[in-house]
Scaffold this active site. Structure first.
Site, PDB file in Angstrom:
ATOM      1  N   ARG A   6      14.743  -1.954  -5.735  1.00  0.00           N
ATOM      2  CA  ARG A   6      13.215  -2.120  -6.375  1.00  0.00           C
ATOM      3  C   ARG A   6      12.984  -3.310  -5.760  1.00  0.00           C
ATOM      4  O   ARG A   6      11.687  -2.976  -5.038  1.00  0.00           O
ATOM      5  CB  ARG A   6      12.826  -2.803  -7.968  1.00  0.00           C
ATOM      6  CG  ARG A   6      11.348  -1.715  -8.362  1.00  0.00           C
ATOM      7  CD  ARG A   6      11.352  -2.237  -9.998  1.00  0.00           C
ATOM      8  NE  ARG A   6      10.229  -1.735 -10.418  1.00  0.00           N
ATOM      9  CZ  ARG A   6       9.583  -1.027 -10.303  1.00  0.00           C
ATOM     10  NH1 ARG A   6       9.962   0.253 -10.480  1.00  0.00           N
ATOM     11  NH2 ARG A   6       8.160  -0.532 -10.571  1.00  0.00           N
ATOM     12  N   GLU A 410       3.826  -6.383 -15.276  1.00  0.00           N
ATOM     13  CA  GLU A 410       4.632  -7.686 -13.843  1.00  0.00           C
ATOM     14  C   GLU A 410       3.819  -7.763 -12.530  1.00  0.00           C
ATOM     15  O   GLU A 410       4.430  -8.631 -11.946  1.00  0.00           O
ATOM     16  CB  GLU A 410       5.823  -6.808 -13.176  1.00  0.00           C
ATOM     17  CG  GLU A 410       7.182  -5.774 -14.705  1.00  0.00           C
ATOM     18  CD  GLU A 410       7.628  -5.031 -13.890  1.00  0.00           C
ATOM     19  OE1 GLU A 410       9.260  -4.888 -14.804  1.00  0.00           O
ATOM     20  OE2 GLU A 410       7.190  -4.104 -13.374  1.00  0.00           O
TER      21      GLU A 410
END
Length: 463
Positions: A6, A410
């Site tokens: 990620r 997030e």
């Protein structure tokens, strides 16, 4: 490995970089065990590219906001495709950037700060704007699924079960809102149950900012099944087609305004032996990823945002504070604006703490010294901006998501990179080179960069 991946996915952040190759390596170290931070590798990747853009701006003696905007993803075709081959669809970067520069009065404040800095040799202020482009989906494909179980009782009350975990982020409140809109009922007619695997099995983690996306769609699916069973009963009573029936205000209504109470239709459905429970299910569509070549479409969509941060540094101590923060964030059609604003504010402050005060230190034997709240400095309410302005992007419906919304867990954390870049700007106002700045950029690190400050008084130099 997933955290590393990620990070690699987000090393571009908001910028089109045609000639680049990113490589990550997972290593075992002799330091304390680490787990994923909010953003699961994304913040680390995005800090890297924003630091690069900050250094480029300094080397070229250009305003950082100009360098950033010139390199945005934009348009169609290749210039709007990431380094891993996914098109940046629904790109709202330019719109957010332009609106925020205007609403934050960025240009005028830049001039005001320059004048203020020129008058005070021992204190400096800095200003910066940074963007966010954050991919939404689990990068492990099979996690992108969710189930739900919705039960309607003969008295017209509803029970909703879903597979997401409520941990204080407001997921249950958002799911309640989804069921209310789908069935046209007030909150007091719906009971949201605690998550249990005997009601909804094989749940995915409530992570990757996907809790509302996945579980909301699963609940909506169950509600739509129930509506399809109830609509024919109302159509007969109201003398219209079942496609014309709408669910609102605890009623089933025809186009001509006639209606029948929801609870009456439920009572009728019970006597007609119509099933009043439904299992919903949702799978995020069109996700493709080839691990061998590192290309595909790992994300369903992108969340966008930008933040303007203004900081002030005391040159004698390195102590600093956030004077003002302006945020414009893309949450699509918000499922609950109050919850989304709270997530943005909390995520930003958490990110600012990560970048300015949360520092891990070990002794020569490898023992962690910053092992508790007394030694590991996390942000408190006094570290929040004195002037905190958060806006949600208007007219930003996201196709193919639950009620046009976007994830908000997030992405806001990375808005705090603007704080780090504002501190860089203030360092330059001291006349110091600010190309190589550490993270976290603590007061101690700032003071080390600033060095001695000398003032002149009637009695001589002061340092």
């Amino acid at each position: 490995q997933p955290v590393n991946d990620r990070g690699l996915f987000h090393l571009d952040n908001a910028y089109y970089i045609p000639h680049v190759k990113f490589r990550g390596q997972v290593c075992k170290t002799n330091t304390t065990s680490h787990t994923a931070f909010r953003g699961f590798g994304g913040p680390q990747g995005m800090v890297v590219i924003e630091d690069i853009l900050g250094r480029i701006a300094q080397a070229l003696n250009l305003p950082p906001e100009v360098v950033r905007q010139r390199n945005f993803y934009h348009g169609e075709g290749e210039t709007n495709t990431t380094h891993y081959g996914e098109a940046v669809e629904g790109n709202r970067l330019e719109r957010i950037w332009s609106e925020l520069l205007t609403s934050s009065d960025f240009a005028q404040r830049r001039q005001t700060i320059a004048q203020w800095n020129s008058a005070l040799p021992h204190k400096k202020r800095g200003l910066a704007i940074t963007p966010v482009k954050f991919g939404i989906s689990f990068t492990l494909k099979h996690y992108n699924q969710a189930g739900a179980l919705v039960l309607i009782y003969a008295d017209g009350s509803v029970q909703v079960n879903h597979g997401g975990t409520e941990m204080g982020q407001g997921l249950h409140t958002k799911i309640l809102g989804v069921a209310m809109r789908e069935l046209g009922l007030p909150a007091d007619r719906i009971r949201l149950m605690r998550t249990r695997t005997d009601k909804v099995p094989n749940t995915s983690a409530t992570a990757a900012s996907s809790g509302s996306d996945l579980n909301g769609m699963a609940v909506a699916d169950a509600c739509q099944q129930l509506r399809a069973r109830l609509a024919p009963l109302a159509a007969v009573q109201l003398n219209c087609t079942q496609a014309d029936i709408t669910f609102a205000d605890a009623k089933l209504m025809a186009p001509n305004g006639t209606s029948v109470p929801f609870k009456d239709i439920i009572a009728k459905a019970y006597t007609e032996r119509i099933q009043l429970s439904a299992a919903g299910f949702y799978v995020t569509p069109d996700l493709q990823w080839d691990w061998q070549v590192g290309r595909g479409k790992p994300f369903h969509y992108y969340a966008f945002g930008a933040a303007v941060s203004e900081v002030e540094i005391d040159g004698f101590t390195g102590m600093n504070h956030l004077r003002r923060v302006d945020i414009l964030h893309d949450v699509g059609d918000s499922l609950n604006p109050g919850i989304d604003r709270g997530q943005i504010e909390g995520g930003f402050v958490q990110g600012a703490g990560w970048l300015t005060c949360e520092e891990l230190k070990w002794n020569p034997d490898g023992k962690l010294l910053t092992h508790s709240a007394s030694t590991y400095t996390i942000p408190t309410i006094s570290d929040a901006p004195l002037d905190f302005r958060v806006s949600l992007l208007k007219q930003s419906t996201q196709p193919g998501t639950i009620h046009g919304s976007k994830a908000v867990g997030e992405p806001p954390l990375m808005l705090a990179i603007s704080v780090r870049e504002a501190l860089r700007d203030a360092l330059q106002a001291f006349g110091r080179a600010a190309a190589d700045i550490p993270s976290p950029l603590t007061p101690e690190a700032l003071k080390q960069k600033i060095g001695p400050i000398r003032l002149t008084s009637p009695r001589g130099p002061i340092s």
